[in-house]
Design a protein around this motif. Structure first.
Motif, PDB file in Angstrom:
ATOM      1  N   ARG A  21       0.923  -1.290   0.116  1.00 44.09           N
ATOM      2  CA  ARG A  21       0.048   0.052  -0.096  1.00 44.09           C
ATOM      3  C   ARG A  21       1.019   1.274   0.029  1.00 44.09           C
ATOM      4  NH1 ARG A  21      -4.694   1.875   2.712  1.00 44.09           N
ATOM      5  NH2 ARG A  21      -5.469   3.797   1.633  1.00 44.09           N
ATOM      6  N   ALA A  46       2.781   1.620   4.143  1.00 45.20           N
ATOM      7  CA  ALA A  46       1.944   1.655   5.449  1.00 45.20           C
ATOM      8  C   ALA A  46       2.859   1.186   6.501  1.00 45.20           C
ATOM      9  CB  ALA A  46       0.688   0.845   5.454  1.00 45.20           C
ATOM     10  N   ARG A  68      -1.102   3.988   8.107  1.00 44.47           N
ATOM     11  CA  ARG A  68      -1.178   2.629   8.829  1.00 44.47           C
ATOM     12  C   ARG A  68      -2.400   2.258   9.501  1.00 44.47           C
ATOM     13  NH1 ARG A  68       3.177   3.262  11.603  1.00 44.47           N
ATOM     14  NH2 ARG A  68       2.043   4.186  13.378  1.00 44.47           N
ATOM     15  N   ASN A  70      -5.408   2.988   8.434  1.00 42.24           N
ATOM     16  CA  ASN A  70      -6.395   3.200   7.574  1.00 42.24           C
ATOM     17  C   ASN A  70      -7.245   4.359   7.437  1.00 42.24           C
ATOM     18  OD1 ASN A  70      -6.929   1.603   5.107  1.00 42.24           O
ATOM     19  ND2 ASN A  70      -8.932   0.891   6.142  1.00 42.24           N
ATOM     20  N   ALA A  73      -8.360   5.718   3.634  1.00 43.72           N
ATOM     21  CA  ALA A  73      -8.921   4.689   3.081  1.00 43.72           C
ATOM     22  C   ALA A  73      -9.733   5.071   1.903  1.00 43.72           C
ATOM     23  CB  ALA A  73      -9.998   3.986   3.920  1.00 43.72           C
TER      24      ALA A  73
END
Length: 335
Positions: A21, A46, A68, A70, A73
């Motif tokens: 990610r 992340a 990390r 989220n 998102a």
């Protein structure tokens, strides 16, 4: 020596290809004493790995925490500000009064990143436009005087060699100067009509010309984003290039040599159609007086002076230093 853009792009592409990610952050605006200028950017994973920077480190830590946890998102870009309040500035290590606004891209398109990498490796100058509503990024042609643009809906950043440096002579100093200047986003052109010097040139990504230096200056049409540095120590080559460069809008024109040799050079230049104002533009001896002796030290001094001039900084000559033996004699007299 790679530029910051190359470092960020290669890392981001490598991480995405590995399935990580990845998010991008770009400085959009700054207020006060912000640590990094607009256009500075970083790629982040992340797991905490980073390439590039947008501050001194604390802001990056917070961004990694958001990625990390989220909290990034969404698929579309968003804006985030740091240092708006005094306590927030202290928390993130920003200078007094410093604020910065970032554009976060949580899901950059690897195809666009690959296209950017290929263009930079070809030493092309281009713009990247990001639509904040859709997240789409497109690449566009750019000019040397183009700058970052942000209207709240689109961000346009400039990438590639935004400055140009013409180096006269393909000697050892030129090798180090070209390598270091590439990291500062200069397009490098080296001109040397001497075949034996051209054959020894080994710096990739540099255009090498075999014509006479004055012809190179005229053909390249030096502008306010260009610099010319003469390093051959041969008046037949250096002086002819300087004659044309000093009449051009080039922001920096410098020549290697001692003060005595450059005084003689100025006398020779007065024999031609140059005004005193044009001759006064010559930086000779070239570079800041930092006591440089070796080729890499001389290259550092040259680029330091060019950078200061480009940012509008006026620097005074360093004070002369007395040898240690003389200082001891002075101390004994004062005792």
């Amino acid at each position: 020596m790679d530029s910051v853009d190359l470092h960020v792009l290669r890392a981001a592409i490598d991480w995405l290809e590995q399935g990580h990610r990845v998010a991008l952050a770009t400085v959009v605006k700054t207020w006060g004493s912000a640590p990094r200028p607009p256009g500075s950017w970083l790629a982040m994973r992340a797991d905490g790995q980073l390439a590039g920077s947008v501050s001194g480190g604390c802001v990056e830590d917070d961004l990694i925490a958001q990625l990390r946890d989220n909290r990034l998102a969404t698929d579309t870009p968003g804006l985030i500000a740091y240092g708006v309040r005094k306590e927030e500035a202290a928390r993130f290590g920003l200078p007094c009064g410093g604020q910065l606004q970032l554009l976060l891209e949580p899901r950059p398109d690897i195809r666009v990143l690959r296209a950017m990498l290929a263009a930079i490796e070809r030493r092309e100058l281009f713009a990247r436009r990001v639509d904040l509503q859709t997240g789409d990024a497109t690449l566009l042609p750019a000019q040397r005087n183009d700058t970052l643009q942000f209207d709240g809906k689109q961000l346009v950043t400039i990438h590639g060699p935004s400055q140009r440096l013409l180096v006269i002579g393909a000697g050892q100093i030129s090798h180090f100067l070209a390598q270091m200047a590439q990291a500062l986003n200069y397009e490098i052109i080296v001109c040397d009509p001497r075949e034996e010097y051209r054959q020894g040139w080994q710096v990739p990504g540099v255009q090498l010309l075999a014509c006479m230096p004055d012809d190179a200056v005229k053909q390249l049409q030096m502008d306010a984003n260009s610099a010319v540095v003469a390093l051959t120590h041969d008046p037949k080559l250096d002086d002819m290039a300087l004659l044309e460069a000093l009449k051009s809008p080039a922001i920096y024109v410098g020549a290697l040599g001692s003060r005595a040799n450059n005084a003689k050079r100025r006398e020779r230049l007065r024999l031609f159609d140059l005004s005193e104002a044009e001759i006064s533009r010559l930086h000779g001896p070239v570079g800041l007086p930092i006591g440089s002796r070796t080729p890499p030290e001389i290259a550092v001094a040259i680029l330091a002076e060019m950078t200061a001039l480009r940012h509008g900084i006026t620097l005074q000559a360093a004070p002369s230093r007395q040898p240690e033996a003389q200082l001891r004699q002075v101390a004994l007299k004062l005792a």
